[in-house]
Design a protein around this motif. Sequence first.
Motif, PDB file in Angstrom:
ATOM      1  N   SER A 151     -34.437  -0.763   6.634  1.00  0.00           N
ATOM      2  CA  SER A 151     -35.841  -1.114   6.336  1.00  0.00           C
ATOM      3  C   SER A 151     -35.964  -2.348   5.456  1.00  0.00           C
ATOM      4  CB  SER A 151     -36.535   0.073   5.648  1.00  0.00           C
ATOM      5  OG  SER A 151     -35.852   0.404   4.436  1.00  0.00           O
ATOM      6  N   ASN A 152     -34.847  -2.991   5.157  1.00  0.00           N
ATOM      7  CA  ASN A 152     -34.876  -4.154   4.271  1.00  0.00           C
ATOM      8  C   ASN A 152     -35.002  -5.473   5.020  1.00  0.00           C
ATOM      9  OD1 ASN A 152     -34.507  -2.536   1.959  1.00  0.00           O
ATOM     10  ND2 ASN A 152     -32.291  -2.487   2.298  1.00  0.00           N
ATOM     11  N   ILE A 153     -35.300  -5.404   6.292  1.00  0.00           N
ATOM     12  CA  ILE A 153     -35.408  -6.612   7.101  1.00  0.00           C
ATOM     13  C   ILE A 153     -36.759  -6.627   7.813  1.00  0.00           C
ATOM     14  CG2 ILE A 153     -32.911  -6.834   7.490  1.00  0.00           C
ATOM     15  CD1 ILE A 153     -33.433  -5.528  10.256  1.00  0.00           C
ATOM     16  N   THR A 154     -37.126  -7.791   8.291  1.00  0.00           N
ATOM     17  CA  THR A 154     -38.332  -7.914   9.110  1.00  0.00           C
ATOM     18  C   THR A 154     -38.048  -7.353  10.491  1.00  0.00           C
ATOM     19  OG1 THR A 154     -38.872  -9.953   7.946  1.00  0.00           O
ATOM     20  CG2 THR A 154     -40.034  -9.525  10.009  1.00  0.00           C
ATOM     21  N   ARG A 155     -38.958  -6.543  11.009  1.00  0.00           N
ATOM     22  CA  ARG A 155     -38.780  -5.965  12.339  1.00  0.00           C
ATOM     23  C   ARG A 155     -40.142  -5.587  12.907  1.00  0.00           C
ATOM     24  NH1 ARG A 155     -35.945  -0.109  10.993  1.00  0.00           N
ATOM     25  NH2 ARG A 155     -37.583   0.686   9.619  1.00  0.00           N
ATOM     26  N   ALA A 156     -40.139  -5.059  14.134  1.00  0.00           N
ATOM     27  CA  ALA A 156     -41.400  -4.754  14.808  1.00  0.00           C
ATOM     28  C   ALA A 156     -42.065  -3.505  14.245  1.00  0.00           C
ATOM     29  CB  ALA A 156     -41.157  -4.576  16.307  1.00  0.00           C
ATOM     30  N   ASN A 157     -41.267  -2.514  13.833  1.00  0.00           N
ATOM     31  CA  ASN A 157     -41.789  -1.263  13.285  1.00  0.00           C
ATOM     32  C   ASN A 157     -42.724  -0.553  14.256  1.00  0.00           C
ATOM     33  OD1 ASN A 157     -40.524  -1.082  10.703  1.00  0.00           O
ATOM     34  ND2 ASN A 157     -41.820  -2.771  10.013  1.00  0.00           N
ATOM     35  N   CYS A 158     -42.321  -0.518  15.511  1.00  0.00           N
ATOM     36  CA  CYS A 158     -43.103   0.228  16.502  1.00  0.00           C
ATOM     37  C   CYS A 158     -42.115   0.991  17.380  1.00  0.00           C
ATOM     38  CB  CYS A 158     -43.998  -0.732  17.292  1.00  0.00           C
ATOM     39  SG  CYS A 158     -45.238   0.115  18.298  1.00  0.00           S
ATOM     40  N   ASN A 159     -42.060   0.723  18.666  1.00  0.00           N
ATOM     41  CA  ASN A 159     -41.113   1.413  19.535  1.00  0.00           C
ATOM     42  C   ASN A 159     -39.680   1.145  19.075  1.00  0.00           C
ATOM     43  OD1 ASN A 159     -42.607   2.680  21.869  1.00  0.00           O
ATOM     44  ND2 ASN A 159     -43.443   0.596  21.958  1.00  0.00           N
ATOM     45  N   LYS A 160     -38.899   2.224  18.940  1.00  0.00           N
ATOM     46  CA  LYS A 160     -37.486   2.088  18.583  1.00  0.00           C
ATOM     47  C   LYS A 160     -36.650   2.659  19.722  1.00  0.00           C
ATOM     48  CE  LYS A 160     -38.359   2.577  13.610  1.00  0.00           C
ATOM     49  NZ  LYS A 160     -39.836   2.666  13.774  1.00  0.00           N
ATOM     50  N   MET A 161     -35.616   1.911  20.112  1.00  0.00           N
ATOM     51  CA  MET A 161     -34.831   2.366  21.263  1.00  0.00           C
ATOM     52  C   MET A 161     -33.408   1.862  21.210  1.00  0.00           C
ATOM     53  SD  MET A 161     -36.780  -0.101  23.861  1.00  0.00           S
ATOM     54  CE  MET A 161     -38.202   0.213  22.844  1.00  0.00           C
ATOM     55  N   ILE A 162     -32.527   2.626  21.851  1.00  0.00           N
ATOM     56  CA  ILE A 162     -31.130   2.248  22.015  1.00  0.00           C
ATOM     57  C   ILE A 162     -30.853   2.175  23.513  1.00  0.00           C
ATOM     58  CG2 ILE A 162     -28.728   2.920  21.624  1.00  0.00           C
ATOM     59  CD1 ILE A 162     -29.713   4.483  19.145  1.00  0.00           C
ATOM     60  N   MET A 163     -30.274   1.050  23.946  1.00  0.00           N
ATOM     61  CA  MET A 163     -29.925   0.854  25.349  1.00  0.00           C
ATOM     62  C   MET A 163     -28.394   0.829  25.430  1.00  0.00           C
ATOM     63  SD  MET A 163     -33.155   0.352  25.725  1.00  0.00           S
ATOM     64  CE  MET A 163     -33.697  -0.170  27.332  1.00  0.00           C
ATOM     65  N   MET A 164     -27.799   1.841  26.079  1.00  0.00           N
ATOM     66  CA  MET A 164     -26.341   1.900  26.164  1.00  0.00           C
ATOM     67  C   MET A 164     -25.875   1.622  27.586  1.00  0.00           C
ATOM     68  SD  MET A 164     -23.545   4.860  25.243  1.00  0.00           S
ATOM     69  CE  MET A 164     -23.911   5.890  26.660  1.00  0.00           C
ATOM     70  N   PHE A 165     -24.974   0.639  27.718  1.00  0.00           N
ATOM     71  CA  PHE A 165     -24.372   0.308  29.002  1.00  0.00           C
ATOM     72  C   PHE A 165     -22.918   0.772  28.980  1.00  0.00           C
ATOM     73  CE2 PHE A 165     -27.867  -2.606  28.517  1.00  0.00           C
ATOM     74  CZ  PHE A 165     -28.410  -2.700  29.790  1.00  0.00           C
ATOM     75  N   THR A 166     -22.541   1.585  29.962  1.00  0.00           N
ATOM     76  CA  THR A 166     -21.186   2.147  29.994  1.00  0.00           C
ATOM     77  C   THR A 166     -20.798   2.402  31.446  1.00  0.00           C
ATOM     78  OG1 THR A 166     -19.793   3.958  29.220  1.00  0.00           O
ATOM     79  CG2 THR A 166     -22.078   4.493  29.752  1.00  0.00           C
ATOM     80  N   ASP A 167     -19.487   2.606  31.657  1.00  0.00           N
ATOM     81  CA  ASP A 167     -19.041   2.997  32.999  1.00  0.00           C
ATOM     82  C   ASP A 167     -18.876   4.507  33.104  1.00  0.00           C
ATOM     83  OD1 ASP A 167     -16.853   3.222  31.355  1.00  0.00           O
ATOM     84  OD2 ASP A 167     -15.415   2.466  32.826  1.00  0.00           O
ATOM     85  N   GLY A 168     -19.148   5.219  32.007  1.00  0.00           N
ATOM     86  CA  GLY A 168     -19.111   6.677  32.046  1.00  0.00           C
ATOM     87  C   GLY A 168     -18.238   7.254  30.940  1.00  0.00           C
ATOM     88  N   GLY A 169     -18.421   8.538  30.683  1.00  0.00           N
ATOM     89  CA  GLY A 169     -17.660   9.222  29.649  1.00  0.00           C
ATOM     90  C   GLY A 169     -18.089  10.678  29.560  1.00  0.00           C
ATOM     91  N   GLU A 170     -17.315  11.472  28.820  1.00  0.00           N
ATOM     92  CA  GLU A 170     -17.564  12.901  28.749  1.00  0.00           C
ATOM     93  C   GLU A 170     -18.299  13.320  27.478  1.00  0.00           C
ATOM     94  OE1 GLU A 170     -16.906  14.814  31.259  1.00  0.00           O
ATOM     95  OE2 GLU A 170     -15.996  13.177  32.396  1.00  0.00           O
ATOM     96  N   ASP A 171     -18.233  12.522  26.427  1.00  0.00           N
ATOM     97  CA  ASP A 171     -18.772  12.917  25.119  1.00  0.00           C
ATOM     98  C   ASP A 171     -20.300  12.791  25.106  1.00  0.00           C
ATOM     99  OD1 ASP A 171     -19.153  13.588  22.525  1.00  0.00           O
ATOM    100  OD2 ASP A 171     -18.082  11.869  21.673  1.00  0.00           O
ATOM    101  N   ARG A 172     -20.992  13.844  24.635  1.00  0.00           N
ATOM    102  CA  ARG A 172     -22.453  13.812  24.536  1.00  0.00           C
ATOM    103  C   ARG A 172     -22.930  13.404  23.141  1.00  0.00           C
ATOM    104  NH1 ARG A 172     -25.165  18.418  28.307  1.00  0.00           N
ATOM    105  NH2 ARG A 172     -23.693  18.297  30.044  1.00  0.00           N
ATOM    106  N   VAL A 173     -22.046  13.292  22.174  1.00  0.00           N
ATOM    107  CA  VAL A 173     -22.338  12.940  20.775  1.00  0.00           C
ATOM    108  C   VAL A 173     -23.592  13.634  20.256  1.00  0.00           C
ATOM    109  CG1 VAL A 173     -21.087  10.756  20.737  1.00  0.00           C
ATOM    110  CG2 VAL A 173     -23.441  10.776  21.540  1.00  0.00           C
ATOM    111  N   GLN A 174     -23.700  14.923  20.543  1.00  0.00           N
ATOM    112  CA  GLN A 174     -24.874  15.684  20.095  1.00  0.00           C
ATOM    113  C   GLN A 174     -24.992  15.680  18.582  1.00  0.00           C
ATOM    114  OE1 GLN A 174     -25.373  19.484  21.956  1.00  0.00           O
ATOM    115  NE2 GLN A 174     -26.703  20.287  20.344  1.00  0.00           N
ATOM    116  N   ASP A 175     -23.849  15.690  17.883  1.00  0.00           N
ATOM    117  CA  ASP A 175     -23.901  15.708  16.420  1.00  0.00           C
ATOM    118  C   ASP A 175     -24.546  14.442  15.859  1.00  0.00           C
ATOM    119  OD1 ASP A 175     -21.724  14.303  17.467  1.00  0.00           O
ATOM    120  OD2 ASP A 175     -20.627  14.426  15.576  1.00  0.00           O
TER     121      ASP A 175
END
Length: 1155
Positions: free
Chosen positions: A388-412
Amino acid sequence: MAVPARTCGASRPGPARTARPWPGCGPQPGPGTRRPTSGPPRPLWLLLPPLLLLPLLAAPGASAYSFPQQHTMQHWARRLEQEVDGVMRIFGGVQQLREIYKDNRNLFEVQENEPQKLVEKVAGDIESLLDRKVQALKRLADAAENFQKAHRWQDNIKEEDIVYYDAKADAELDDPESEDVERGSKASTLRLDFIEDPNFKNKVNYSYAAVQIPTDIYKGSTVILNELNWTEALENVFMENRRQDPTLLWQVFGSATGVTRYYPATPWRAPKKIDLYDVRRRPWYIQGASSPKDMVIIVDVSGSVSGLTLKLMKTSVCEMLDTLSDDDYVNVASFNEKAQPVSCFTHLVQANVRNKKVFKEAVQGMVAKGTTGYKAGFEYAFDQLQNSNITRANCNKMIMMFTDGGEDRVQDVFEKYNWPNRTVRVFTFSVGQHNYDVTPLQWMACANKGYYFEIPSIGAIRINTQEYLDVLGRPMVLAGKEAKQVQWTNVYEDALGLGLVVTGTLPVFNLTQDGPGEKKNQLILGVMGIDVALNDIKRLTPNYTLGANGYVFAIDLNGYVLLHPNLKPQTTNFREPVTLDFLDAELEDENKEEIRRSMIDGNKGHKQIRTLVKSLDERYIDEVTRNYTWVPIRSTNYSLGLVLPPYSTFYLQANLSDQILQVKLPISKLKDFEFLLPSSFESEGHVFIAPREYCKDLNASDNNTEFLKNFIELMEKVTPDSKQCNNFLLHNLILDTGITQQLVERVWRDQDLNTYSLLAVFAATDGGITRVFPNKAAEDWTENPEPFNASFYRRSLDNHGYVFKPPHQDALLRPLELENDTVGILVSTAVELSLGRRTLRPAVVGVKLDLEAWAEKFKVLASNRTHQDQPQKCGPNSHCEMDCEVNNEDLLCVLIDDGGFLVLSNQNHQWDQVGRFFSEVDANLMLALYNNSFYTRKESYDYQAACAPQPPGNLGAAPRGVFVPTVADFLNLAWWTSAAAWSLFQQLLYGLIYHSWFQADPAEAEGSPETRESSCVMKQTQYYFGSVNSSYNAIIDCGNCSRLFHAQRLTNTNLLFVVAEKPLCSQCEAGRLLQKETHCPADGPEQCELVQRPRYRRGPHICFDYNATEDTSDCGRGASFPPSLGVLVSLQLLLLLGLPPRPQPQVLVHASRRL
């Protein structure tokens, strides 16, 4: 007797000075070694006491010359000042022109520019203009929602059932390999006739709208045909809008399916290569389709991601970046066991053009190695979004992950950072052909309000990297009327040739329900847009009453200008907005930063400041006083400013007498008009008239002679009070024609210009007249006929005294040709007129000096002559001071202007270098002047420059991070069924087929010729006078190569008089000061440093990123069929052959688009 030649390492010769050994030649500080700024340079008598205080010793029976003393050079300077002043008083006619204005006081009135009233009026006019477009937008959006709600979906709809004008039809008919020609489906396409319309700069048809469908979308799909069916009803609304407001330009509906329907119809501007236009990637669509975004893109670069898969990921990331606008913030990171940013950006940065370019270049350097670690990637992304110490949009927040696949769901990780509120959406992209279980990727997206996409091949990249906007649009749709707010875009280039425009946008929502009592539809149908040309907004601003240096500007919430006289992009790419910051349009300082912040905040204000401005030709810097006044433009995101110099507070308005107006004769019969006729030029001097829009029917021309002819012919037909003419411009032109003719009559005609070696005398006025006397001098007149666009005119207004302007010379061009005495030096000064308590500067007068004759005169004035006829001789047994005439073999004397350009020299071989930056003439001496504070340097960047195309490099020509299997891998049967084996096969396939596709230049794909210039950043360096106003002696210290020099400003001019010893040897040559514009390979200042000091901005005041009723169950379940290798190879071959790909509709159009 001339001083003998001296060589480096020898004792200083000459009986006039005590001989002494000089130390060896040492290096002189270069341009990077800044001179001390604690005070002015020390005079020579303090630096070298023995040199001037010891008695001058002369050998018996010999004559000697010494370096001239300070008082001698001051005497020469006074003679030069007096000569210039005398010539200007006699021939310039400043005082006489003042008297002429006062004698004709009954022919004009003095009007006042009241900044606050002016800026409020213009802001109100712009608000009214834009409000009319807003009303049209609302009618269109409401109608579209109602038409779609009433539309009945047809599963069995066929192409022949739909009749429309396909904007690309003509281009496709000309292409025998077009898919539509192959299918023979042209029966459903209308053939229209078009008429030329200057408002659109295009041929249009007002009876129909046109349809444009992206190349990679199948026109015959059920979704597209249904879209064409219901949007046809919009055509009547388009036409009704135009009936209510005939000034409307393009009215456009951009559908979320990719269909564009625009009115009026015009043929699509078909590129020569692949047409990549997709409305969903246009700046106005992106801004209207969703609220601002904070996006972190994480890319899997583990060892299995190599070859084609890695290339697909790199291209996908670049395409994803193109879906972001300046309201968004982004960062990109790669991950395997650890995560790290791909570029120098360590936090979210604004998604502007320059930052996105840094990302795109950095992404190409990603290398595949290691093992997949989703946890590292997601933890990095969440940490970025929580900063929060930087200038940003402060609206929609999203993560876009590009991968060829994997088994881990990283639920934690999700439990720790995102649950239960799920404020960050997660979008996952499975890239390439593989045999991994995609269920974990689907689960990540569905559990975090996101969407899962598959990108098996190149053809799926563009569509799947923009579909996420549908998900972000859900809260907007569910918010209903609250989200129906018109937004105005940044400036961008219209794709249909209208030029620079801004667009009002309004989202269009799907109002249908699946059944009684069912949940409301969450889909955004598209975005409605209406263009406003910048030229239409400019017409609402005062043009000529503000004077040559007054102007109006406007900025948006990002601080980008939409109006500014310096907004002149040399080349534009319609894929990107035109984003010129106010602080880059002008020379940045603290006062302007405050003004910019206040305007962004929507405040009113007024401030007088001292600031630096560039000359129109960008060679000079002037320190000036300016008054800034600003107000917000209500109902928009824009703020309007007015800049006025103090001398433009008042202006003249011609007031032709009632008796003349009552005659009702053509203007050509008016008094003073005869002096515009070419027949009068021989006796009254040549007249250039500013190419302004005096009357609507006046034909413009770049040739001033032809323009004057057109003007005279029109004036034979119109009366002074004609409604088709701008009476202010027309009457002021006639007034100034008569006033400048009286100057000829009272001053110029009776003077012999040759007596003072003048090539011409001239006067230019605010009214648009430039009169050059005698007539023959007009043949060599190269100044702009529009005084407001002439550098000498604008600089003369901003500077007191006489402004010298040598001919412009570039170091790369050949020297001046001094033939027929045609090369001249302009000397100009403003005419300040005081009428009561009101002061203004309505004109500039000047002379054109004969270069060769004045160079000789310069020698005489800077000499020890006591009689005009012959130079002083130094007799036997006497001591004399050197001067610029007798001792020109040993003494260099020059006049340099305030920009550091050579004006006059006593060296004949330098006459053809007049106009060049002095460092190109004598680098050693120019550096000394700079280091002694006679000049100050100002560096800035031109972000609108155009550069020649660079030869294509080999960046990315070969696959990076190729996975190399071990012997053990080859011996392991299981390996041959693994993703790694498939990846290796992709590398081989890529080498055979896909080698150049990924390196295709988007601009080339759009059809730009290979020789087209591209936008680039140029570094500009200007010099201007420093703080030294007095006379100083100094030494260029370099051992035996040292040089004495004297420099003094000439009063009431922009000249520096410099006298110096000629260089002794070349060992002391230091780094040369550069003035010419240079290309910045890194696109200007280091972006990595700039993002640490972001400029102030504000995002849109509303945000729609959450709605409690949102249904997140539709989160992507993969493609409806597994793409085969045959399909993949076929698609790539089509692209390779330049054929438009024919993707399967179920891949490119989501099932959720079934309306």
